[in-house]
Write a protein that holds these residues in place. Structure first.
Motif, PDB file in Angstrom:
ATOM      1  N   ARG A 205      26.058  21.614 -13.005  1.00 39.65           N
ATOM      2  CA  ARG A 205      25.818  21.965 -11.597  1.00 39.65           C
ATOM      3  C   ARG A 205      25.178  20.827 -10.799  1.00 39.65           C
ATOM      4  O   ARG A 205      25.451  20.668  -9.610  1.00 39.65           O
ATOM      5  CB  ARG A 205      24.928  23.200 -11.547  1.00 39.65           C
ATOM      6  CG  ARG A 205      24.813  23.807 -10.183  1.00 39.65           C
ATOM      7  CD  ARG A 205      24.286  25.209 -10.281  1.00 39.65           C
ATOM      8  NE  ARG A 205      23.921  25.740  -8.987  1.00 39.65           N
ATOM      9  CZ  ARG A 205      23.293  26.872  -8.798  1.00 39.65           C
ATOM     10  NH1 ARG A 205      22.962  27.618  -9.829  1.00 39.65           N
ATOM     11  NH2 ARG A 205      22.996  27.276  -7.596  1.00 39.65           N
ATOM     12  N   PHE A 206      24.298  20.050 -11.444  1.00 41.52           N
ATOM     13  CA  PHE A 206      23.585  18.942 -10.799  1.00 41.52           C
ATOM     14  C   PHE A 206      23.716  17.711 -11.707  1.00 41.52           C
ATOM     15  O   PHE A 206      22.806  17.410 -12.481  1.00 41.52           O
ATOM     16  CB  PHE A 206      22.106  19.279 -10.613  1.00 41.52           C
ATOM     17  CG  PHE A 206      21.840  20.545  -9.844  1.00 41.52           C
ATOM     18  CD1 PHE A 206      21.863  20.559  -8.456  1.00 41.52           C
ATOM     19  CD2 PHE A 206      21.544  21.735 -10.513  1.00 41.52           C
ATOM     20  CE1 PHE A 206      21.606  21.719  -7.748  1.00 41.52           C
ATOM     21  CE2 PHE A 206      21.283  22.901  -9.812  1.00 41.52           C
ATOM     22  CZ  PHE A 206      21.324  22.897  -8.420  1.00 41.52           C
ATOM     23  N   PRO A 207      24.817  16.968 -11.633  1.00 43.94           N
ATOM     24  CA  PRO A 207      25.114  15.917 -12.607  1.00 43.94           C
ATOM     25  C   PRO A 207      24.057  14.814 -12.758  1.00 43.94           C
ATOM     26  O   PRO A 207      23.892  14.272 -13.841  1.00 43.94           O
ATOM     27  CB  PRO A 207      26.433  15.327 -12.102  1.00 43.94           C
ATOM     28  CG  PRO A 207      27.040  16.398 -11.277  1.00 43.94           C
ATOM     29  CD  PRO A 207      25.902  17.168 -10.677  1.00 43.94           C
ATOM     30  N   ALA A 208      23.337  14.492 -11.716  1.00 45.18           N
ATOM     31  CA  ALA A 208      22.402  13.368 -11.793  1.00 45.18           C
ATOM     32  C   ALA A 208      20.948  13.785 -11.987  1.00 45.18           C
ATOM     33  O   ALA A 208      20.060  12.942 -12.003  1.00 45.18           O
ATOM     34  CB  ALA A 208      22.522  12.521 -10.531  1.00 45.18           C
TER      35      ALA A 208
ATOM     36  N   LYS B 186      11.696  32.153 -17.310  1.00 46.60           N
ATOM     37  CA  LYS B 186      11.591  32.221 -18.774  1.00 46.60           C
ATOM     38  C   LYS B 186      12.931  31.995 -19.454  1.00 46.60           C
ATOM     39  O   LYS B 186      12.991  31.877 -20.673  1.00 46.60           O
ATOM     40  CB  LYS B 186      10.975  33.540 -19.218  1.00 46.60           C
ATOM     41  CG  LYS B 186      11.791  34.754 -18.855  1.00 46.60           C
ATOM     42  CD  LYS B 186      11.079  36.020 -19.287  1.00 46.60           C
ATOM     43  CE  LYS B 186      11.842  37.229 -18.784  1.00 46.60           C
ATOM     44  NZ  LYS B 186      11.120  38.460 -18.975  1.00 46.60           N
ATOM     45  N   SER B 187      14.016  31.923 -18.674  1.00 47.09           N
ATOM     46  CA  SER B 187      15.345  31.705 -19.244  1.00 47.09           C
ATOM     47  C   SER B 187      16.239  31.022 -18.211  1.00 47.09           C
ATOM     48  O   SER B 187      15.907  30.970 -17.021  1.00 47.09           O
ATOM     49  CB  SER B 187      15.976  33.039 -19.651  1.00 47.09           C
ATOM     50  OG  SER B 187      16.287  33.794 -18.486  1.00 47.09           O
ATOM     51  N   LEU B 188      17.365  30.552 -18.673  1.00 46.73           N
ATOM     52  CA  LEU B 188      18.330  29.922 -17.775  1.00 46.73           C
ATOM     53  C   LEU B 188      18.848  30.914 -16.743  1.00 46.73           C
ATOM     54  O   LEU B 188      18.942  30.596 -15.554  1.00 46.73           O
ATOM     55  CB  LEU B 188      19.495  29.341 -18.583  1.00 46.73           C
ATOM     56  CG  LEU B 188      20.604  28.666 -17.791  1.00 46.73           C
ATOM     57  CD1 LEU B 188      20.066  27.509 -16.967  1.00 46.73           C
ATOM     58  CD2 LEU B 188      21.711  28.201 -18.732  1.00 46.73           C
ATOM     59  N   VAL B 189      19.141  32.133 -17.167  1.00 46.71           N
ATOM     60  CA  VAL B 189      19.644  33.156 -16.238  1.00 46.71           C
ATOM     61  C   VAL B 189      18.622  33.416 -15.136  1.00 46.71           C
ATOM     62  O   VAL B 189      18.973  33.469 -13.952  1.00 46.71           O
ATOM     63  CB  VAL B 189      19.986  34.463 -17.000  1.00 46.71           C
ATOM     64  CG1 VAL B 189      20.293  35.584 -16.040  1.00 46.71           C
ATOM     65  CG2 VAL B 189      21.140  34.233 -17.960  1.00 46.71           C
ATOM     66  N   GLU B 190      17.372  33.552 -15.511  1.00 48.07           N
ATOM     67  CA  GLU B 190      16.325  33.783 -14.506  1.00 48.07           C
ATOM     68  C   GLU B 190      16.209  32.584 -13.563  1.00 48.07           C
ATOM     69  O   GLU B 190      16.006  32.749 -12.358  1.00 48.07           O
ATOM     70  CB  GLU B 190      14.991  34.047 -15.200  1.00 48.07           C
ATOM     71  CG  GLU B 190      13.891  34.452 -14.249  1.00 48.07           C
ATOM     72  CD  GLU B 190      12.610  34.813 -14.980  1.00 48.07           C
ATOM     73  OE1 GLU B 190      11.572  34.218 -14.649  1.00 48.07           O
ATOM     74  OE2 GLU B 190      12.659  35.697 -15.866  1.00 48.07           O
ATOM     75  N   ALA B 191      16.357  31.380 -14.091  1.00 52.23           N
ATOM     76  CA  ALA B 191      16.297  30.175 -13.241  1.00 52.23           C
ATOM     77  C   ALA B 191      17.421  30.180 -12.218  1.00 52.23           C
ATOM     78  O   ALA B 191      17.198  29.919 -11.036  1.00 52.23           O
ATOM     79  CB  ALA B 191      16.365  28.917 -14.108  1.00 52.23           C
ATOM     80  N   TRP B 192      18.647  30.476 -12.652  1.00 48.95           N
ATOM     81  CA  TRP B 192      19.781  30.519 -11.711  1.00 48.95           C
ATOM     82  C   TRP B 192      19.515  31.548 -10.618  1.00 48.95           C
ATOM     83  O   TRP B 192      19.817  31.320  -9.455  1.00 48.95           O
ATOM     84  CB  TRP B 192      21.077  30.858 -12.413  1.00 48.95           C
ATOM     85  CG  TRP B 192      21.712  29.810 -13.278  1.00 48.95           C
ATOM     86  CD1 TRP B 192      22.378  30.039 -14.437  1.00 48.95           C
ATOM     87  CD2 TRP B 192      21.768  28.387 -13.076  1.00 48.95           C
ATOM     88  NE1 TRP B 192      22.827  28.852 -14.971  1.00 48.95           N
ATOM     89  CE2 TRP B 192      22.479  27.826 -14.153  1.00 48.95           C
ATOM     90  CE3 TRP B 192      21.271  27.532 -12.098  1.00 48.95           C
ATOM     91  CZ2 TRP B 192      22.716  26.464 -14.271  1.00 48.95           C
ATOM     92  CZ3 TRP B 192      21.494  26.164 -12.209  1.00 48.95           C
ATOM     93  CH2 TRP B 192      22.210  25.652 -13.282  1.00 48.95           C
ATOM     94  N   ASN B 193      18.971  32.693 -10.992  1.00 44.63           N
ATOM     95  CA  ASN B 193      18.687  33.751 -10.018  1.00 44.63           C
ATOM     96  C   ASN B 193      17.648  33.316  -8.992  1.00 44.63           C
ATOM     97  O   ASN B 193      17.684  33.767  -7.852  1.00 44.63           O
ATOM     98  CB  ASN B 193      18.225  35.032 -10.710  1.00 44.63           C
ATOM     99  CG  ASN B 193      19.342  35.705 -11.479  1.00 44.63           C
ATOM    100  OD1 ASN B 193      20.518  35.503 -11.199  1.00 44.63           O
ATOM    101  ND2 ASN B 193      18.981  36.487 -12.469  1.00 44.63           N
TER     102      ASN B 193
END
Length: 121
Positions: free
Chosen positions: A74-77, A32-39
């Motif tokens: 983090r993932f340029p392409a 639901k958020s960028l922080v949750e995605a990174w986790n």
């Protein structure tokens, strides 16, 4: 299984719909958020596509532009699919669409349309 996709969407209903729609063509992680995605990503799940809502709601303090910039770092392409009901005249959405590898999908969309776009990216 197909491509590894991370979906960032503040609406639980839409997260579920997108995951179900893509289940036959992709391995999907949702947040639901960028922080949750990174986790959720970790070292074992390097996404090959990001799908993010442009308007993630005030509770996250983020929008599609901040998500796209973070993933680009983090993932340029990596291709980024942005879903939105917002007018493309919105200044931050216009900036987002200037980034390379960003595709826009207007809401509402149907599952077949989503799958077709994902397969093209």
């Amino acid at each position: 299984m197909g491509r590894r996709v991370v979906v960032i969407e503040d609406s639980e209903q839409l997260r579920t719909l997108i995951k179900m729609a893509l289940s036959g063509i992709a391995e999907v992680r949702t947040a639901k958020s960028l922080v949750e995605a990174w986790n959720q990503l970790g070292d074992a799940f390097a996404p090959e596509l990001v799908i993010t809502d442009f308007d993630l709601g005030e509770s996250t303090g983020q929008d599609g532009l901040s998500v796209a910039e973070a993933f680009r770092d983090r993932f340029p392409a990596i291709p980024i699919l942005v879903t939105t009901g917002t007018s493309i005249q919105h200044p931050r959405l216009a900036r987002l669409l200037e980034l390379p590898g960003v595709t826009l999908l207007q809401k509402p969309f149907d599952p077949d349309e989503l799958c077709a776009v994902v397969e093209r990216l």
